[in-house]
Write a protein that holds these residues in place. Structure first.
Motif, PDB file in Angstrom:
ATOM      1  N   PHE A  53       6.378   5.750  -1.680  1.00  0.00           N
ATOM      2  CA  PHE A  53       6.218   4.525  -0.902  1.00  0.00           C
ATOM      3  C   PHE A  53       5.498   3.464  -1.724  1.00  0.00           C
ATOM      4  O   PHE A  53       5.825   2.292  -1.662  1.00  0.00           O
ATOM      5  CB  PHE A  53       5.432   4.814   0.382  1.00  0.00           C
ATOM      6  CG  PHE A  53       5.132   3.584   1.182  1.00  0.00           C
ATOM      7  CD1 PHE A  53       6.116   2.993   1.942  1.00  0.00           C
ATOM      8  CD2 PHE A  53       3.870   3.006   1.163  1.00  0.00           C
ATOM      9  CE1 PHE A  53       5.853   1.840   2.674  1.00  0.00           C
ATOM     10  CE2 PHE A  53       3.603   1.866   1.884  1.00  0.00           C
ATOM     11  CZ  PHE A  53       4.602   1.282   2.638  1.00  0.00           C
ATOM     12  N   ALA A  54       4.494   3.879  -2.486  1.00  0.00           N
ATOM     13  CA  ALA A  54       3.715   2.948  -3.302  1.00  0.00           C
ATOM     14  C   ALA A  54       3.520   3.529  -4.693  1.00  0.00           C
ATOM     15  O   ALA A  54       3.341   4.727  -4.845  1.00  0.00           O
ATOM     16  CB  ALA A  54       2.365   2.675  -2.661  1.00  0.00           C
ATOM     17  N   CYS A  76       1.550   6.775  -3.651  1.00  0.00           N
ATOM     18  CA  CYS A  76       1.263   7.145  -2.261  1.00  0.00           C
ATOM     19  C   CYS A  76       2.589   7.392  -1.555  1.00  0.00           C
ATOM     20  O   CYS A  76       3.532   6.621  -1.716  1.00  0.00           O
ATOM     21  CB  CYS A  76       0.511   6.019  -1.552  1.00  0.00           C
ATOM     22  SG  CYS A  76      -1.065   5.582  -2.306  1.00  0.00           S
ATOM     23  N   GLY A  77       2.639   8.467  -0.775  1.00  0.00           N
ATOM     24  CA  GLY A  77       3.832   8.829  -0.019  1.00  0.00           C
ATOM     25  C   GLY A  77       4.958   9.353  -0.882  1.00  0.00           C
ATOM     26  O   GLY A  77       5.995   8.721  -0.909  1.00  0.00           O
ATOM     27  N   PRO A  78       4.812  10.401  -1.634  1.00  0.00           N
ATOM     28  CA  PRO A  78       3.732  11.384  -1.690  1.00  0.00           C
ATOM     29  C   PRO A  78       2.593  10.929  -2.609  1.00  0.00           C
ATOM     30  O   PRO A  78       2.772  10.107  -3.498  1.00  0.00           O
ATOM     31  CB  PRO A  78       4.409  12.622  -2.273  1.00  0.00           C
ATOM     32  CG  PRO A  78       5.494  12.081  -3.142  1.00  0.00           C
ATOM     33  CD  PRO A  78       5.973  10.829  -2.451  1.00  0.00           C
ATOM     34  N   VAL A  79       1.417  11.501  -2.355  1.00  0.00           N
ATOM     35  CA  VAL A  79       0.209  11.168  -3.112  1.00  0.00           C
ATOM     36  C   VAL A  79       0.277  11.804  -4.492  1.00  0.00           C
ATOM     37  O   VAL A  79       0.632  12.970  -4.625  1.00  0.00           O
ATOM     38  CB  VAL A  79      -1.048  11.654  -2.362  1.00  0.00           C
ATOM     39  CG1 VAL A  79      -2.295  11.444  -3.187  1.00  0.00           C
ATOM     40  CG2 VAL A  79      -1.171  10.939  -1.028  1.00  0.00           C
ATOM     41  N   GLY A  80      -0.068  11.029  -5.508  1.00  0.00           N
ATOM     42  CA  GLY A  80      -0.048  11.563  -6.864  1.00  0.00           C
ATOM     43  C   GLY A  80      -0.561  10.554  -7.862  1.00  0.00           C
ATOM     44  O   GLY A  80      -1.189   9.563  -7.499  1.00  0.00           O
ATOM     45  N   GLY A  81      -0.285  10.807  -9.123  1.00  0.00           N
ATOM     46  CA  GLY A  81      -0.727   9.927 -10.194  1.00  0.00           C
ATOM     47  C   GLY A  81      -1.940  10.499 -10.903  1.00  0.00           C
ATOM     48  O   GLY A  81      -2.340  11.641 -10.670  1.00  0.00           O
ATOM     49  N   THR A  82      -2.551   9.689 -11.775  1.00  0.00           N
ATOM     50  CA  THR A  82      -3.697  10.143 -12.557  1.00  0.00           C
ATOM     51  C   THR A  82      -5.031   9.787 -11.914  1.00  0.00           C
ATOM     52  O   THR A  82      -6.069  10.146 -12.447  1.00  0.00           O
ATOM     53  CB  THR A  82      -3.659   9.542 -13.976  1.00  0.00           C
ATOM     54  OG1 THR A  82      -3.706   8.107 -13.880  1.00  0.00           O
ATOM     55  CG2 THR A  82      -2.403   9.984 -14.733  1.00  0.00           C
ATOM     56  N   ALA A  92      -7.294   4.513   2.061  1.00  0.00           N
ATOM     57  CA  ALA A  92      -7.977   3.215   2.136  1.00  0.00           C
ATOM     58  C   ALA A  92      -6.976   2.066   2.022  1.00  0.00           C
ATOM     59  O   ALA A  92      -7.069   1.082   2.767  1.00  0.00           O
ATOM     60  CB  ALA A  92      -9.033   3.115   1.032  1.00  0.00           C
ATOM     61  N   LEU A  93      -6.017   2.188   1.113  1.00  0.00           N
ATOM     62  CA  LEU A  93      -5.021   1.130   0.949  1.00  0.00           C
ATOM     63  C   LEU A  93      -4.105   1.027   2.156  1.00  0.00           C
ATOM     64  O   LEU A  93      -3.622  -0.059   2.480  1.00  0.00           O
ATOM     65  CB  LEU A  93      -4.200   1.366  -0.321  1.00  0.00           C
ATOM     66  CG  LEU A  93      -4.921   1.087  -1.631  1.00  0.00           C
ATOM     67  CD1 LEU A  93      -4.062   1.501  -2.815  1.00  0.00           C
ATOM     68  CD2 LEU A  93      -5.302  -0.377  -1.732  1.00  0.00           C
ATOM     69  N   LYS A  94      -3.873   2.133   2.833  1.00  0.00           N
ATOM     70  CA  LYS A  94      -3.046   2.099   4.036  1.00  0.00           C
ATOM     71  C   LYS A  94      -3.714   1.233   5.103  1.00  0.00           C
ATOM     72  O   LYS A  94      -3.054   0.488   5.816  1.00  0.00           O
ATOM     73  CB  LYS A  94      -2.822   3.523   4.557  1.00  0.00           C
ATOM     74  CG  LYS A  94      -1.853   3.600   5.693  1.00  0.00           C
ATOM     75  CD  LYS A  94      -1.571   5.033   6.083  1.00  0.00           C
ATOM     76  CE  LYS A  94      -0.584   5.076   7.233  1.00  0.00           C
ATOM     77  NZ  LYS A  94      -0.320   6.451   7.652  1.00  0.00           N
ATOM     78  N   LYS A  95      -5.046   1.292   5.186  1.00  0.00           N
ATOM     79  CA  LYS A  95      -5.781   0.482   6.165  1.00  0.00           C
ATOM     80  C   LYS A  95      -5.682  -1.009   5.867  1.00  0.00           C
ATOM     81  O   LYS A  95      -5.743  -1.826   6.777  1.00  0.00           O
ATOM     82  CB  LYS A  95      -7.255   0.894   6.197  1.00  0.00           C
ATOM     83  CG  LYS A  95      -7.475   2.270   6.770  1.00  0.00           C
ATOM     84  CD  LYS A  95      -8.940   2.645   6.723  1.00  0.00           C
ATOM     85  CE  LYS A  95      -9.145   4.074   7.179  1.00  0.00           C
ATOM     86  NZ  LYS A  95     -10.554   4.481   7.063  1.00  0.00           N
ATOM     87  N   THR A  96      -5.542  -1.377   4.582  1.00  0.00           N
ATOM     88  CA  THR A  96      -5.467  -2.790   4.207  1.00  0.00           C
ATOM     89  C   THR A  96      -4.035  -3.260   4.001  1.00  0.00           C
ATOM     90  O   THR A  96      -3.821  -4.399   3.595  1.00  0.00           O
ATOM     91  CB  THR A  96      -6.266  -3.063   2.910  1.00  0.00           C
ATOM     92  OG1 THR A  96      -5.619  -2.405   1.830  1.00  0.00           O
ATOM     93  CG2 THR A  96      -7.695  -2.637   3.031  1.00  0.00           C
ATOM     94  N   THR A 123      -0.998  -3.541 -10.547  1.00  0.00           N
ATOM     95  CA  THR A 123       0.400  -3.958 -10.620  1.00  0.00           C
ATOM     96  C   THR A 123       1.272  -2.823 -10.103  1.00  0.00           C
ATOM     97  O   THR A 123       0.917  -1.654 -10.218  1.00  0.00           O
ATOM     98  CB  THR A 123       0.815  -4.307 -12.065  1.00  0.00           C
ATOM     99  OG1 THR A 123       0.564  -3.179 -12.902  1.00  0.00           O
ATOM    100  CG2 THR A 123       0.060  -5.509 -12.589  1.00  0.00           C
ATOM    101  N   GLY A 124       2.391  -3.174  -9.532  1.00  0.00           N
ATOM    102  CA  GLY A 124       3.320  -2.176  -9.008  1.00  0.00           C
ATOM    103  C   GLY A 124       3.914  -2.649  -7.706  1.00  0.00           C
ATOM    104  O   GLY A 124       4.233  -3.835  -7.545  1.00  0.00           O
ATOM    105  N   TYR A 125       4.026  -1.735  -6.748  1.00  0.00           N
ATOM    106  CA  TYR A 125       4.543  -2.131  -5.445  1.00  0.00           C
ATOM    107  C   TYR A 125       3.896  -1.315  -4.344  1.00  0.00           C
ATOM    108  O   TYR A 125       3.419  -0.200  -4.544  1.00  0.00           O
ATOM    109  CB  TYR A 125       6.073  -2.020  -5.385  1.00  0.00           C
ATOM    110  CG  TYR A 125       6.602  -0.617  -5.532  1.00  0.00           C
ATOM    111  CD1 TYR A 125       6.778   0.195  -4.418  1.00  0.00           C
ATOM    112  CD2 TYR A 125       6.938  -0.095  -6.779  1.00  0.00           C
ATOM    113  CE1 TYR A 125       7.255   1.477  -4.545  1.00  0.00           C
ATOM    114  CE2 TYR A 125       7.422   1.188  -6.909  1.00  0.00           C
ATOM    115  CZ  TYR A 125       7.589   1.965  -5.784  1.00  0.00           C
ATOM    116  OH  TYR A 125       8.061   3.242  -5.908  1.00  0.00           O
ATOM    117  N   TRP A 126       3.870  -1.913  -3.167  1.00  0.00           N
ATOM    118  CA  TRP A 126       3.425  -1.265  -1.928  1.00  0.00           C
ATOM    119  C   TRP A 126       4.567  -1.451  -0.950  1.00  0.00           C
ATOM    120  O   TRP A 126       4.842  -2.555  -0.503  1.00  0.00           O
ATOM    121  CB  TRP A 126       2.139  -1.905  -1.409  1.00  0.00           C
ATOM    122  CG  TRP A 126       1.639  -1.249  -0.170  1.00  0.00           C
ATOM    123  CD1 TRP A 126       1.883  -1.621   1.124  1.00  0.00           C
ATOM    124  CD2 TRP A 126       0.828  -0.080  -0.085  1.00  0.00           C
ATOM    125  NE1 TRP A 126       1.280  -0.757   1.994  1.00  0.00           N
ATOM    126  CE2 TRP A 126       0.624   0.200   1.278  1.00  0.00           C
ATOM    127  CE3 TRP A 126       0.263   0.758  -1.037  1.00  0.00           C
ATOM    128  CZ2 TRP A 126      -0.130   1.280   1.708  1.00  0.00           C
ATOM    129  CZ3 TRP A 126      -0.489   1.833  -0.596  1.00  0.00           C
ATOM    130  CH2 TRP A 126      -0.685   2.087   0.762  1.00  0.00           C
TER     131      TRP A 126
END
Length: 156
Positions: A53-54, A76-82, A92-96, A123-126
């Motif tokens: 998702f993000a 995010c959606g699924p959660v991952g990355g470094t 937290a970002l979902k709330k904003t 940078t990226g997308y939500w």
């Protein structure tokens, strides 16, 4: 009728040789009562993995004495990355609504008045919205207060 069954058996053997996992599935004409003769045999394919998702790249420049990584990735959606606190940051970002600098400031912290600027960028997308946000903070402490754990993950 016998000729039709022989052709179906040969088709099953050929399909099993070409497609892994197809040996368990019998041809539609033989396996299912009432199926029309000559029905095509289809092998089940796994669904393609959904895109996250993000997807964000979080970078910090300046104040190298703070010892932070130069760039972190976050999905995010699924959660991952470094990012070491990816689940908390995604929540937290979902709330904003993906607004990286839209979190309320953290309470209970005091910063010195020294000016050692830190530039935080995302940078990226939500969802379908492109993100290219950048903000300069007076020092790393102010970044930690205003941007929460997005750029400064809590250390244990």
């Amino acid at each position: 009728m016998i000729r039709h069954l022989a052709v179906a058996a040969l088709a099953t053997a050929a399909t099993a040789a070409l497609l892994p996992g197809a040996a368990q599935a019998a041809p539609a004409g033989l396996a299912q009562p009432g199926a029309r003769p000559g029905a095509a045999v289809t092998a089940a394919r796994p669904a393609p993995a959904a895109a996250p998702f993000a997807r964000l790249t979080l970078t910090l420049t300046g104040d190298r004495a703070a010892g932070r990584a130069a760039a972190l990735t976050l999905t995010c959606g699924p959660v991952g990355g470094t990012h070491p606190a990816a689940p908390e940051v995604c929540a937290a970002l979902k709330k904003t609504g993906g607004n990286v600098f839209g979190l309320p400031p953290r309470d209970g912290f005091l910063c010195t008045a020294e000016y050692r600027p830190v530039v935080a960028a995302a940078t990226g997308y939500w969802g379908k919205r492109r993100i290219a946000d950048r903000k300069t903070f007076g020092n790393a402490c102010q970044l930690g207060i205003e941007a929460g754990t997005i750029f400064t993950p809590a250390r244990s």
